[in-house]
Design a protein around this motif. Structure first.
Motif, PDB file in Angstrom:
ATOM      1  N   ARG A   1       0.652  -1.373  -0.046  1.00  0.00           N
ATOM      2  CA  ARG A   1      -0.061  -0.019   0.107  1.00  0.00           C
ATOM      3  C   ARG A   1       0.870   1.364   0.003  1.00  0.00           C
ATOM      4  O   ARG A   1       0.521   2.040  -0.783  1.00  0.00           O
ATOM      5  CB  ARG A   1      -0.818  -0.064   1.237  1.00  0.00           C
ATOM      6  CG  ARG A   1      -1.628   1.170   1.379  1.00  0.00           C
ATOM      7  CD  ARG A   1      -2.156   1.165   2.792  1.00  0.00           C
ATOM      8  NE  ARG A   1      -2.576   2.341   3.360  1.00  0.00           N
ATOM      9  CZ  ARG A   1      -3.906   2.838   3.156  1.00  0.00           C
ATOM     10  NH1 ARG A   1      -4.722   2.443   2.453  1.00  0.00           N
ATOM     11  NH2 ARG A   1      -4.333   4.212   3.610  1.00  0.00           N
ATOM     12  N   LYS A   2       2.000   1.078   0.771  1.00  0.00           N
ATOM     13  CA  LYS A   2       2.893   2.210   0.747  1.00  0.00           C
ATOM     14  C   LYS A   2       3.397   2.537  -0.510  1.00  0.00           C
ATOM     15  O   LYS A   2       3.725   3.937  -0.860  1.00  0.00           O
ATOM     16  CB  LYS A   2       3.840   2.293   2.216  1.00  0.00           C
ATOM     17  CG  LYS A   2       2.951   2.646   3.328  1.00  0.00           C
ATOM     18  CD  LYS A   2       2.572   4.237   3.228  1.00  0.00           C
ATOM     19  CE  LYS A   2       1.145   4.199   4.138  1.00  0.00           C
ATOM     20  NZ  LYS A   2       0.449   5.653   4.107  1.00  0.00           N
TER      21      LYS A   2
ATOM     22  N   ARG B   1      -5.872  -1.334   4.195  1.00  0.00           N
ATOM     23  CA  ARG B   1      -4.993  -1.767   5.220  1.00  0.00           C
ATOM     24  C   ARG B   1      -5.316  -3.229   5.579  1.00  0.00           C
ATOM     25  O   ARG B   1      -4.294  -4.104   5.615  1.00  0.00           O
ATOM     26  CB  ARG B   1      -5.194  -1.061   6.299  1.00  0.00           C
ATOM     27  CG  ARG B   1      -4.492   0.388   6.525  1.00  0.00           C
ATOM     28  CD  ARG B   1      -4.968   1.121   7.690  1.00  0.00           C
ATOM     29  NE  ARG B   1      -4.591   2.337   7.876  1.00  0.00           N
ATOM     30  CZ  ARG B   1      -5.723   3.294   7.586  1.00  0.00           C
ATOM     31  NH1 ARG B   1      -7.025   2.953   7.160  1.00  0.00           N
ATOM     32  NH2 ARG B   1      -5.444   4.485   7.505  1.00  0.00           N
TER      33      ARG B   1
ATOM     34  N   ASP C   1      -3.998  12.359   6.454  1.00  0.00           N
ATOM     35  CA  ASP C   1      -3.016  12.996   6.000  1.00  0.00           C
ATOM     36  C   ASP C   1      -2.774  13.217   4.503  1.00  0.00           C
ATOM     37  O   ASP C   1      -2.237  14.246   4.036  1.00  0.00           O
ATOM     38  CB  ASP C   1      -1.834  11.851   6.205  1.00  0.00           C
ATOM     39  CG  ASP C   1      -1.328  11.855   7.783  1.00  0.00           C
ATOM     40  OD1 ASP C   1      -0.622  10.955   7.999  1.00  0.00           O
ATOM     41  OD2 ASP C   1      -1.832  12.680   8.218  1.00  0.00           O
TER      42      ASP C   1
HETATM   43  N1  LIG Z   1       5.674  10.785  11.252  1.00  0.00           N
HETATM   44  C1  LIG Z   1       5.518   9.395  11.425  1.00  0.00           C
HETATM   45  C2  LIG Z   1       4.506   8.929  10.422  1.00  0.00           C
HETATM   46  C3  LIG Z   1       4.164   7.382  10.386  1.00  0.00           C
HETATM   47  N2  LIG Z   1       4.587   6.696  11.282  1.00  0.00           N
HETATM   48  C4  LIG Z   1       4.337   5.240  11.438  1.00  0.00           C
HETATM   49  O1  LIG Z   1       3.466   4.861  10.204  1.00  0.00           O
HETATM   50  C5  LIG Z   1       2.368   4.567  10.889  1.00  0.00           C
HETATM   51  C6  LIG Z   1       1.091   5.180   9.905  1.00  0.00           C
HETATM   52  O2  LIG Z   1       1.325   6.389   9.589  1.00  0.00           O
HETATM   53  P1  LIG Z   1       0.061   7.217   9.166  1.00  0.00           P
HETATM   54  O3  LIG Z   1       0.634   8.623   8.845  1.00  0.00           O
HETATM   55  O4  LIG Z   1      -0.909   7.164  10.020  1.00  0.00           O
HETATM   56  O5  LIG Z   1      -0.465   6.464   7.745  1.00  0.00           O
HETATM   57  P2  LIG Z   1      -1.748   6.335   7.644  1.00  0.00           P
HETATM   58  O6  LIG Z   1      -1.787   6.738   5.992  1.00  0.00           O
HETATM   59  O7  LIG Z   1      -2.444   6.958   8.209  1.00  0.00           O
HETATM   60  O8  LIG Z   1      -1.689   4.665   7.663  1.00  0.00           O
HETATM   61  P3  LIG Z   1      -1.996   3.955   6.568  1.00  0.00           P
HETATM   62  O9  LIG Z   1      -1.197   4.187   5.248  1.00  0.00           O
HETATM   63  O10 LIG Z   1      -2.208   2.407   7.115  1.00  0.00           O
HETATM   64  O11 LIG Z   1      -3.423   4.463   6.175  1.00  0.00           O
HETATM   65  C7  LIG Z   1       1.994   5.209  12.049  1.00  0.00           C
HETATM   66  O12 LIG Z   1       1.260   4.382  12.963  1.00  0.00           O
HETATM   67  C8  LIG Z   1       3.261   5.187  12.621  1.00  0.00           C
HETATM   68  O13 LIG Z   1       3.713   3.566  13.093  1.00  0.00           O
HETATM   69  C9  LIG Z   1       5.540   7.273  12.349  1.00  0.00           C
HETATM   70  O14 LIG Z   1       6.130   6.409  13.180  1.00  0.00           O
HETATM   71  N3  LIG Z   1       5.988   8.544  12.305  1.00  0.00           N
END
Ligand SMILES: Nc1ccn([C@@H]2O[C@H](COP(=O)(O)OP(=O)(O)OP(=O)(O)O)[C@@H](O)[C@H]2O)c(=O)n1
Ligand SMILES: C/C(=C\CO)CCC[C@H](C)CCC[C@H](C)CCCC(C)C
Length: 305
Positions: A104-105, A162, A287
Motif C-alpha cells: 500500500r505504501k 490496510r 494525511d
Molecule cells: N511521522 C510518522 C508517520 C508515520 N509513522 C508510522 O507509520 C504508521 C502509519 O502512519 P500514518 O501517517 O498514520 O499513515 P496512514 O496513511 O494513516 O496509515 P495507512 O497508510 O495505514 O492508512 C504510524 O502508525 C506510525 O507507526 C511514524 O512513526 N511517524
C-alpha cells in the motif's frame, strides 16, 4: 511576420509573470530574476504566419490535431501505467513477496510521483492538463465503485487497503487521487507548487510511514502514534524528492530556478509539511488532505517572486 501570444495564469498570476508562446523561430528572452516559463515551443508548433487566412486556419488545425493525438495517447499510456502498477503490487502481495502494508505504501509513493513525472509527455495545448487529469479521475471512479462494493476488484482492494475492507477505498486512496486532480488542474507544469505538494504527500508521507513503522520506537510527545524517525524521514525524503522533481522539471525547461533560493524554500515547505503530518488530527483530517494542502499553502507563499 511572427506573432507572440502571452498570457498570465488566471490563478497563479504571481507565479507566472507571463508565458510567451512564441510562434516565431526563436522564443522571446525570458524575464529577469526568478521566473519559470513554458518550455520552448516545439518546432512542430512554431510556424510563421503567412499572409493568407486559409493557411493560418490550416496551421492551427494541424497543430491542434497533433496536440489532441499526443494528449490522447499520453492519457492512455499513463492510465495503462496506473493499472499495471496496481496489478504488479497485487501480484507481489498475492505471492506474499511483500506485506500488504508495504504494498500500500509503495503504491502510495509511486503513483503520485510517476503521475507528476508523466506530465511532460503531454502537449503544450491548454487542454493538456485536462487530459492528464482523466487518469486520476478514472481511478477516482474506480475507487468509488469498488469502495461501494458495486463491483469487486480484489487486486485493487488488496494493494491499496490496510485490512482488505473495500470501504477503505473511500478514505485515504480517494482523497489521494482527488489531490492529484487538483494539482494537475490548478498548478500543472506552470508552478512548482503542484509538484512539490505531490512530492510531500507521496514521497515524504509515504517514506515516513515505512521508516516510522520499522524504526519509530521513540514517539513524539504530542502524538504517540507518530515517531521522531518517521517525522525526520518525512522532512528529509520530502525535501530531496521535492528537489529531485524540481530539478527534473528545470532540466526539461519548465522552471528556471535559483537553486540556493529554492533549496531554502523547499526546506521550509518540508518543515511545514512535517509538522502538519505529525499533528494528532489524522482521525479528523486524513494525511492525504492535510499534508498536500499545508504544502500548497506553504509553497504558494514561499515561491512568490
Ligand atoms: N511521522 C510518522 C508517520 C508515520 N509513522 C508510522 O507509520 C504508521 C502509519 O502512519 P500514518 O501517517 O498514520 O499513515 P496512514 O496513511 O494513516 O496509515 P495507512 O497508510 O495505514 O492508512 C504510524 O502508525 C506510525 O507507526 C511514524 O512513526 N511517524
Ligand atoms: C494507496 C494510495 C493511497 C493511500 O494513502 C494510492 C492509491 C492509488 C490509486 C489506486 C491509483 C492512482 C494512479 C494514479 C492516478 C496514476 C499513476 C500513473 C503512473 C504512471 C503509475
Amino acid at each position: 511576420m511572427t506573432l507572440s501570444l502571452s498570457f498570465t495564469h488566471p490563478i497563479l498570476s504571481r507565479h507566472v509573470h507571463s508565458t510567451a508562446l512564441s510562434l516565431s523561430s526563436s522564443p522571446p528572452p525570458p524575464p529577469p530574476g526568478f521566473f519559470f516559463f513554458s518550455p520552448p515551443t516545439p518546432t512542430s508548433l512554431r510556424f510563421h504566419f503567412l499572409y493568407r487566412v486559409p493557411q493560418r486556419a490550416a496551421a492551427f488545425s494541424a497543430a491542434q490535431t497533433a496536440a489532441l493525438f499526443q494528449d490522447t495517447a499520453a492519457s492512455a499510456a499513463v492510465l495503462a501505467g496506473a493499472y499495471a502498477l496496481v496489478f504488479t503490487f497485487d501480484t507481489l502481495t498475492q505471492k506474499e513477496l511483500i506485506q500488504q502494508n508495504l504494498s500500500r505504501k509503495l503504491v502510495h509513493i509511486l503513483s503520485g510521483l510517476l503521475f507528476a513525472f508523466s506530465w511532460p509527455i503531454f502537449s503544450n495545448s491548454i487542454l493538456a492538463r485536462y487530459f492528464a487529469s482523466v487518469v486520476p479521475l478514472v481511478n477516482c471512479v474506480r475507487l468509488v465503485i469498488h469502495g461501494l462494493s458495486l463491483a469487486d476488484d480484489q487486486g485493487l482492494i488488496k494493494s491499496v487497503t490496510r485490512e482488505g475492507n473495500p470501504k477503505e477505498l473511500l478514505g485515504g486512496p480517494l482523497y489521494y487521487v482527488l489531490i492529484l486532480i487538483l494539482c494537475a488542474l490548478v498548478f500543472w507544469r506552470e508552478s512548482p507548487v503542484g509538484v512539490i505538494s505531490l512530492a510531500m504527500m507521496c514521497g515524504g508521507d509515504g517514506v515516513a510511514d515505512i521508516m516510522g513503522r520499522r524504526f519509530g520506537s521513540s514517539k513524539i510527545p504530542y502524538n504517540r502514534n507518530k515517531s521522531w524517525v518517521g517525522s525526520i524521514s518525512m522532512f528529509v525524503f520530502g525535501f530531496f524528492i521535492s528537489v529531485g522533481v524540481l530539478y527534473y522539471y528545470s532540466v526539461l525547461g519548465y522552471f528556471q530556478l535559483d537553486w540556493g533560493w529554492t533549496m531554502c524554500r523547499v526546506a521550509l515547505v518540508s518543515l511545514v509539511a512535517t509538522v502538519v503530518e505529525s499533528l494528532p488530527f489524522t482521525t479528523v483530517v486524513d494525511d492525504n488532505i492535510s499534508v498536500p494542502l499545508a504544502t500548497m499553502i506553504a509553497a504558494y507563499f514561499s515561491f512568490r517572486p
